[in-house]
Scaffold this active site. Structure first.
Site, short mmCIF file in Angstrom:
data_model
loop_
_atom_site.label_atom_id
_atom_site.label_comp_id
_atom_site.label_asym_id
_atom_site.label_seq_id
_atom_site.Cartn_x
_atom_site.Cartn_y
_atom_site.Cartn_z
N GLY A 77 0.84 -1.20 0.00
CA GLY A 77 0.00 0.00 0.00
C GLY A 77 0.87 1.24 0.00
O GLY A 77 2.07 1.18 0.28
N GLN A 99 3.16 10.04 1.44
CA GLN A 99 4.47 9.38 1.40
C GLN A 99 5.31 9.81 0.21
O GLN A 99 6.53 9.60 0.22
CB GLN A 99 4.30 7.85 1.39
CG GLN A 99 3.77 7.29 2.70
CD GLN A 99 3.68 5.79 2.64
OE1 GLN A 99 2.69 5.24 2.17
NE2 GLN A 99 4.73 5.10 3.08
N CYS A 115 6.54 -0.43 6.76
CA CYS A 115 6.10 0.77 6.05
C CYS A 115 7.24 1.22 5.14
O CYS A 115 8.40 1.24 5.56
CB CYS A 115 5.76 1.87 7.04
SG CYS A 115 5.23 3.41 6.27
N LEU A 116 6.90 1.59 3.91
CA LEU A 116 7.94 2.01 2.97
C LEU A 116 8.63 3.31 3.43
O LEU A 116 9.73 3.60 2.98
CB LEU A 116 7.34 2.20 1.57
CG LEU A 116 6.75 0.92 0.95
CD1 LEU A 116 6.10 1.24 -0.39
CD2 LEU A 116 7.81 -0.17 0.79
N HIS A 127 -3.64 1.18 8.30
CA HIS A 127 -2.26 1.66 8.19
C HIS A 127 -2.17 2.81 7.18
O HIS A 127 -1.59 3.86 7.47
CB HIS A 127 -1.34 0.50 7.77
CG HIS A 127 0.07 0.91 7.52
ND1 HIS A 127 1.12 0.50 8.32
CD2 HIS A 127 0.63 1.71 6.57
CE1 HIS A 127 2.25 1.06 7.87
NE2 HIS A 127 1.98 1.78 6.80
N GLU A 128 -2.77 2.61 5.99
CA GLU A 128 -2.68 3.64 4.95
C GLU A 128 -3.43 4.91 5.34
O GLU A 128 -2.94 6.02 5.11
CB GLU A 128 -3.19 3.10 3.61
CG GLU A 128 -2.39 1.94 3.03
CD GLU A 128 -0.89 2.15 3.02
OE1 GLU A 128 -0.45 3.31 2.87
OE2 GLU A 128 -0.15 1.18 3.19
N HIS A 188 -1.67 7.38 7.49
CA HIS A 188 -0.77 8.32 6.82
C HIS A 188 -1.46 9.65 6.50
O HIS A 188 -0.80 10.67 6.34
CB HIS A 188 -0.24 7.72 5.51
CG HIS A 188 0.87 6.74 5.69
ND1 HIS A 188 2.11 7.09 6.18
CD2 HIS A 188 0.95 5.41 5.43
CE1 HIS A 188 2.90 6.03 6.21
NE2 HIS A 188 2.22 4.99 5.76
NI NI Z 1 3.08 3.07 5.58
#
Ligand code: NI
Length: 178
Positions: free
Chosen positions: A47, A52, A100-101, A142-143, A146
């Site tokens: 995701g 981000q 997480c990226l 999670h997304e 952000h």
């Molecule tokens: Ni993330």
């Protein structure tokens, strides 16, 4: 279409509250979402949220058939979700590992609501309204975190379950340890 730079934890742009998308179906939106998919796929992510890549809009994408990052996860349909609203459907919570990226190399155990309804729009303004559970519910939470400046380490309660993926999961493909 292009792979964009993913901001890393510590960048204050990850801490902002994102703005709702006002116009659907525009070329700018199409290009942004195409870039988000390119960026997510390039990083083997499950995701990605627009903040981000430094875009302060309420846009998240997620979905995969099979992901090495989370080998036990059931598939989640590829989804573009704008201006999301989450409603918790039960008191039940579940703990599981997340990465997480924007927090490369690390994994931590996070408690999430097990049952969830999410509503919003796709990039064309079509309504999305789903009830989900398990990993699908986890990814959405999670997304969407952000979009309110929240990164998963802020939700960790037991820091003995937080560490480097390469140490915690030595069998993991090194390409997927970010
Ligand atoms: Ni993330």
């Amino acid at each position: 279409m292009a792979v964009r730079e993913i901001l890393k934890m510590g960048d204050s742009r990850l801490l902002r509250k994102a703005e709702p998308v006002q116009k659907f179906g525009t070329r700018e939106l199409d290009e942004l979402i195409a870039d988000m998919f390119d960026t997510m796929h390039d990083a083997n992510g499950a995701g990605l949220a627009a903040p981000q890549i430094g875009v302060n809009l309420q846009i998240v994408i997620f979905g995969f058939k099979k992901t090495q990052r989370y080998p036990d996860a059931t598939p989640v349909p590829e989804t573009v979700l704008l201006n999301p609203v989450l409603t918790v459907l039960s008191d039940e919570t579940e703990e599981d590992w997340e990465g997480c990226l924007s927090v490369p190399g690390l994994r931590g155990v996070v408690s999430r609501h097990a049952h969830l309804r999410y509503q919003g729009f796709d990039q064309f303004g079509h309504v999305i309204d789903r009830e989900v559970d398990g990993f699908h519910a986890r990814v959405v939470q999670h997304e969407c975190d952000h979009l309110v400046g929240m990164l998963y380490p802020m939700r960790i309660t037991d820091f003995s379950c937080f560490g480097y993926a390469s140490v915690l999961f030595p069998d993991m493909d090194p390409n997927d340890d970010d």
